[in-house]
Scaffold this active site. Sequence first.
Site, PDB file in Angstrom:
ATOM      1  N   CYS A 232       0.654  -1.416   0.152  1.00  0.00           N
ATOM      2  CA  CYS A 232       0.199   0.112   0.047  1.00  0.00           C
ATOM      3  C   CYS A 232       0.938   1.252  -0.049  1.00  0.00           C
ATOM      4  CB  CYS A 232      -0.889  -0.200   1.214  1.00  0.00           C
ATOM      5  SG  CYS A 232      -1.934   1.342   1.283  1.00  0.00           S
TER       6      CYS A 232
ATOM      7  N   CYS B 174      -0.358   4.065   2.245  1.00  0.00           N
ATOM      8  CA  CYS B 174      -0.203   3.926   3.697  1.00  0.00           C
ATOM      9  C   CYS B 174       1.419   4.132   3.959  1.00  0.00           C
ATOM     10  CB  CYS B 174      -0.601   2.283   3.980  1.00  0.00           C
ATOM     11  SG  CYS B 174      -1.862   1.864   3.195  1.00  0.00           S
ATOM     12  N   ASP B 175       2.238   3.373   3.102  1.00  0.00           N
ATOM     13  CA  ASP B 175       3.680   3.338   3.556  1.00  0.00           C
ATOM     14  C   ASP B 175       4.703   4.379   2.775  1.00  0.00           C
ATOM     15  OD1 ASP B 175       2.823   1.496   5.454  1.00  0.00           O
ATOM     16  OD2 ASP B 175       2.970  -0.281   4.162  1.00  0.00           O
TER      17      ASP B 175
END
Length: 314
Positions: free
Chosen positions: A138, A141-142
Amino acid sequence: MSEKIHKTIIIGSGPAGYAAAIYAARANMEPVVFTGPEPGGQLITTTDVENYPGYPKGIGGPEMMEEFREQAERFGTVVHYEMIAKVDFNTGKDYHTIYTESDEAYHAYTIIISTGASAKYLGLESEKRLMNKGVSACAVCDGFFYKGLEVAVVGAGDTAAEEATYLAKLCPKVHMLVRRDEMRASKIMQKRVENSPNIEVYWNTETEEVLGDDKVTGVRVFNNKTNEKKDIAVEGFFVAIGHKPNTGIFKEILDMDETGYLMAEPGTTKTNVAGVFVSGDAQDKVYRQAVTAAGTGCMAALDAERYLVENELA
Ligand code: NDP
């Protein structure tokens, strides 16, 4: 065997399931949550979550899901650490029945499905070993953790194209590994990749191994036409080869698209079966964020509550 008819049962325990539980519990619906095989859902396999509003310093994924659970339990949610193996949404009664893996039946007037989706991975040992140590599924997200660093993205669909262009805004160079000589992504997404000067596309290229001991240091790729191998130095390895919604038990019972995502009546969380609602990634292949999942979990609880009132079941 429980003969009680619950007001609502929630299947799944990610942000969607627990958000639904918090709303349902506070509306006196006495929700029962079945966590499924991975209590807390996909966030359990994440390290830091920095994009969920309300956590200005960020929070660990598992810790955040503990807090979701605590908040749901505070208002009386009952949590069962079990998996649902089978459902009967055609009981001929005004309630539905679901069965645990040990074949225990539970009845409820409303069911909220929040079974989520699972990211697909390549299946390499090195990919598994370096999960959360540079390997991620992701970018939203990261990606931030790789600001200023070189990264690789595997895949050639809309997700991969979107992740590559997202990362290209943070990283000096994005190496995009495409296994064929063309991309599956929509034309507009491909154009965005082409227009990003710091994305290098490697055609006919597959991953042999993710390199690194304690953290990702690179990726070994090979050209599947020439068999030529190459090591590319990267610190992040983003797998974007699709997701699989966890909806197998609803096959031929609920409407789903060709890839298994459940379909809700637009603007609602209603499925094609009265009293059955769906929230989170089980019905969302586009946004897939904790905050959007939680939002639809809230919607499902409100839709279920209205259903109980309208049908005089509450
Ligand atoms: P897709 O299934 O569309 O694409 C998966 C990609 O991964 C394909 O290019 C496939 O290659 C590649 N792939 C699969 N397995 C491997 C492997 N083992 N090694 C290397 N590459 C592999 O998944 P997406 O997640 O991209 O998209 C799913 C759906 O969600 C689509 O309908 C998409 O349009 C939609 N979506 C829409 C978005 C938007 O509208 N903003 C954003 C994201 C997704 P190959 O092509 O060779 O099969």
